[in-house]
Design an enzyme around this catalytic site. Structure first.
Site, PDB file in Angstrom:
ATOM      1  N   HIS A  71      -3.331 -10.923   7.691  1.00 43.64           N
ATOM      2  CA  HIS A  71      -3.000 -10.568   9.224  1.00 43.64           C
ATOM      3  C   HIS A  71      -3.833 -11.950   9.961  1.00 43.64           C
ATOM      4  O   HIS A  71      -5.051 -12.312   9.703  1.00 43.64           O
ATOM      5  CB  HIS A  71      -3.658  -9.268   9.540  1.00 43.64           C
ATOM      6  CG  HIS A  71      -3.043  -9.104  11.159  1.00 43.64           C
ATOM      7  ND1 HIS A  71      -3.301  -9.447  12.284  1.00 43.64           N
ATOM      8  CD2 HIS A  71      -2.176  -7.916  11.504  1.00 43.64           C
ATOM      9  CE1 HIS A  71      -2.576  -9.160  13.272  1.00 43.64           C
ATOM     10  NE2 HIS A  71      -2.026  -8.187  12.743  1.00 43.64           N
TER      11      HIS A  71
ATOM     12  N   ASP B 231       0.073  -2.632   7.632  1.00 43.41           N
ATOM     13  CA  ASP B 231       1.295  -2.010   6.797  1.00 43.41           C
ATOM     14  C   ASP B 231       1.573  -1.788   5.474  1.00 43.41           C
ATOM     15  O   ASP B 231       2.223  -1.364   4.897  1.00 43.41           O
ATOM     16  CB  ASP B 231       2.362  -3.455   6.982  1.00 43.41           C
ATOM     17  CG  ASP B 231       2.744  -3.710   8.754  1.00 43.41           C
ATOM     18  OD1 ASP B 231       3.022  -2.549   9.194  1.00 43.41           O
ATOM     19  OD2 ASP B 231       2.531  -4.843   8.941  1.00 43.41           O
TER      20      ASP B 231
END
Lengths: 385, 385
Positions: free
Chosen positions: B266, B322
């Site tokens: 990320h 996710d």
């Protein structure tokens, strides 16, 4: 880190080949062509293709594009059924955002919108641009009937974009001069560099969202009272003033109260908005053609502009494109709350050009923030608050 | 003029009090409260009110807010009728953008959205925030039935937000542990500083567009494959890998091909995404509660994460939020193409907080462009092209 500039004022957000403004000289150009020349010689169809492709089309390119635009005028009965479930009291811009967003559900996106690179599927981009642009006018015209409880008028294949729009709106073939004025209005509103709605296109396009969703986002931005919608307010202002002899008193009072005179001034132009000059000429042509038998508000508008020119020209404030467009739309039988949807129909050409340009060299928009909130703290149980 | 930075990378676009990320330490906080503490102690309803108001609510404030959220769960039959005209094959995010945009047509905006100043009509802002947030879950759940040709399940007033969503989706009261996991997932996805969709909120809100239209624009941005949607891809990847013993070969092959491992890394975090840690714990709790009788893909996920940790941790790449959410949603009976709509339901809380913050100190977004197109040139008649 860069400085924080509220509203990103003056911060370049893109490199663009689409349009340019020279605010000192009062020049707006699409792909290098001054707006005056396009208004005089071009059509909305040709100007839209110029914006999309970057160059004036050949005869056969324009014929193909026009044919596609005509074929894509038809609206599915699903969409009509959807529109019949929308409340008649809602603003037409909200209707337009809703319907355009829904159109994306009927078509699959190109695979190139699934990757992380720039999208170069030019056939998809072109065909989807036509699909969207072709339907904008029909949707707006349909809504005028549906919100009044009537079935919409079917499109006609033998009319150009502006004529078909007015035909679908009023149910009769438009006066040729008014149809040409609508055509010019669409050309004039088709593109205007980076403003909030075009910026919304860039931001949404950069996520590789489908183009219907991108244009829906732009319609949302344009619906904001600070962005679209000034021409509706000009008309209300002229109605409030009522007669030409009241113009001076009204303008001076508003100026003394430091209030806005609607349709006057534009942040980009130090001279008169070149689009306003074009519209003013068309307005005079229209008044002459009617032998002066027009809405008395035209005389009010002329009086207001005269007073404003005297009071404000020295400050570089002149009439902008919105000053005349509302009055002209009103002569075409268009209600004031639909003026911004016409703006959206026209601007869709520019938005789609920016969508395509963004995809050609894409990077997701992710500016940063200056955190000015509470420092880290511990959760407090509800009994102890 | 500032430098041109594609995607406005690193350019501050707002001052915000809502959330903060410390990427080095792996801390995400809402209004100063670390996400771990909120996930452990709070509910989605309380967290949403915290985001909106800036402080943890008192008992009666929370009760009032919860009651309002329940009352606004009902969806008009006009909306249902509209949804029945949308094609079942369309993506649920496009459906959600369409329906949210349409909701604005049913309610008039506050007068404070007509002026040019900041909007301080806090009652309007609060009540409209509830109207929007309350309907997000029900709309998504309704679509699951409508697109399959069935009538939707009516909401229940005795369930909390997460429970009611799962109830409306599956037609039966949810397993309490899965309902709590959904509640935590909504908390974890509710806000995450300025990304493309939240930035879309700021841009659209700055025009004073109505909030339904603002949230619709944000849904459009989130629908882009570069923004939302990664958890759907994680699930597809795990299915492709199939068994835990294939994980090592798959990961090494993808890394050799310089391809993305979905759900890993990320841009904001140099450590493991704090939200991933929370979800991993819940996942283990769930597996234990089921005595290991779960989807075999959980074991595949664990194996993939183990290999990735070995190969990528030294580069600061770890599992993100996710990586686990899709698997858990799938255990709740949610199809993969609805994962991003759940993200949107949760993020609506943060988007609305940003809408409110933007209105409190507004300036329309109007960055500039660097014109790189053709210089001024004359129109060429079509015969001469």
């Amino acid at each position: 880190m860069s400085d924080y500039l509220p509203g990103l004022a003056g911060v370049p957000a893109t490199k663009s080949n689409i349009s340019d403004i020279d605010g000192e000289k009062g020049i707006l150009s699409y792909r290098g062509y001054p707006i005056q020349e396009l208004a005089k010689n071009s059509t909305f169809e040709e100007t839209a293709l110029l914006l999309l492709d970057g160059r004036l089309p050949t005869k056969s390119e324009l014929a193909g594009f026009t044919q596609q635009l005509v074929a894509d005028r038809r609206i599915k009965y699903y969409t009509r059924g959807m529109m019949k479930n929308l409340p008649p009291t809602g603003h037409p811009m909200e209707m337009l955002q809703t319907v355009v967003a829904s159109l994306g559900m009927f078509y699959s996106a190109s695979d190139c919108l699934n990757g992380s690179d720039a999208c170069d599927d030019l056939d998809y981009i072109h065909n989807t641009s036509v699909k969207i642009l072709a339907r904008m006018g029909p949707i707006v015209a349909m809504w005028e009937h549906i919100r009044n409880g009537y079935d919409p008028v079917q499109p006609r294949a033998d009319l150009n974009y502006a004529e078909n729009f007015l035909y679908m709106l009023n149910g009769e073939e438009p006066d040729p001069l008014l149809a040409r004025i609508m055509d010019v209005c669409l050309i004039l509103h088709a593109e205007h560099t980076i403003n909030a709605s075009t910026f919304a296109v860039l931001v949404n396009a950069s996520t590789l969202a489908n183009p219907y969703s991108v244009i829906a986002a732009a319609i949302g931005a344009l619906s904001g009272p600070l962005h679209g919608g000034a021409n509706q307010k000009v008309l209300q202002m002229l109605e409030e003033i009522g007669t030409p002899d009241q113009a001076e008193e009204y303008v001076d009072r508003r100026l003394a109260e430091k209030k806005v005179i609607w349709g006057m001034g534009h942040r980009e132009y130090k001279t008169k908005d070149p689009r306003a000059i074009i519209l003013q000429e068309l307005m005079n042509e229209f008044i002459e053609a009617r032998g002066g038998d027009v809405n008395p508000l035209f005389e009010v508008a002329k009086a207001v502009e005269e007073v404003c020119e005297d009071r404000l020209a020295k400050k570089g404030v002149y009439a902008n494109v919105d000053f005349y467009s509302g009055l002209l739309y009103s002569e075409m039988g268009i209600p004031a709350d639909q003026f911004t949807t016409i703006f959206a129909i026209a601007r869709t050409a520019g938005w789609l050009a920016h969508w395509r340009e963004q995809l050609s060299d894409n990077r997701i928009f992710r500016p940063t923030q200056i955190y000015a909130g509470e420092p880290l703290r511990n959760y407090v149980p509800i009994e102890e608050r």
